[in-house]
Design an enzyme around this catalytic site. Sequence first.
Site: not given
Length: 166
Positions: A54, A59-61, A64
Amino acid sequence: MASITFKGNPVTLLGNEVKVGDTAPDFKVLANDLSVVNLADSKGQVRLISVVPSIDTGVCDAQTRRFNEEAASLDNVKVLTVSVDLPFAQKRWCGANGIDNVQTLSDHRDLSFGEAFGVTIKELRLLARAVFVVDSNDKVVYVEYVSEATDHPNYEAAVEAAKAAN
């Protein structure tokens, strides 16, 4: 199949595990404008495909953002970020964070990408963190299924694989 945990708990991945040397499987996901995107849409380019559970999590932020920065220096490499976040949320997040070198794609509708690349987490209906590099002839040249979904991928190895595939 790859063995993945999410916050230390084992999860079940659905779909087919992709390996280096495989022909990349096709998929249908949604762009931020709700248009359908598939693998053939970027044929002739190297694709670095960053998969995140998500985009609104730490971590996803970071993942990306990191691939967005790296994308600026990659010639003939299309960087795609795939999650099950709604296209509207992806668009809002990208706009709020100045993300313009990565194309975010939503697999929320059919889990087409998740099942094609073996990253659908059955228990959570999220995608497991992974990175794939597909060359301009649709051959998979790099695969990383991150064993703990809350850990970072190996950014350097993925970027080097994308550069070498060019």
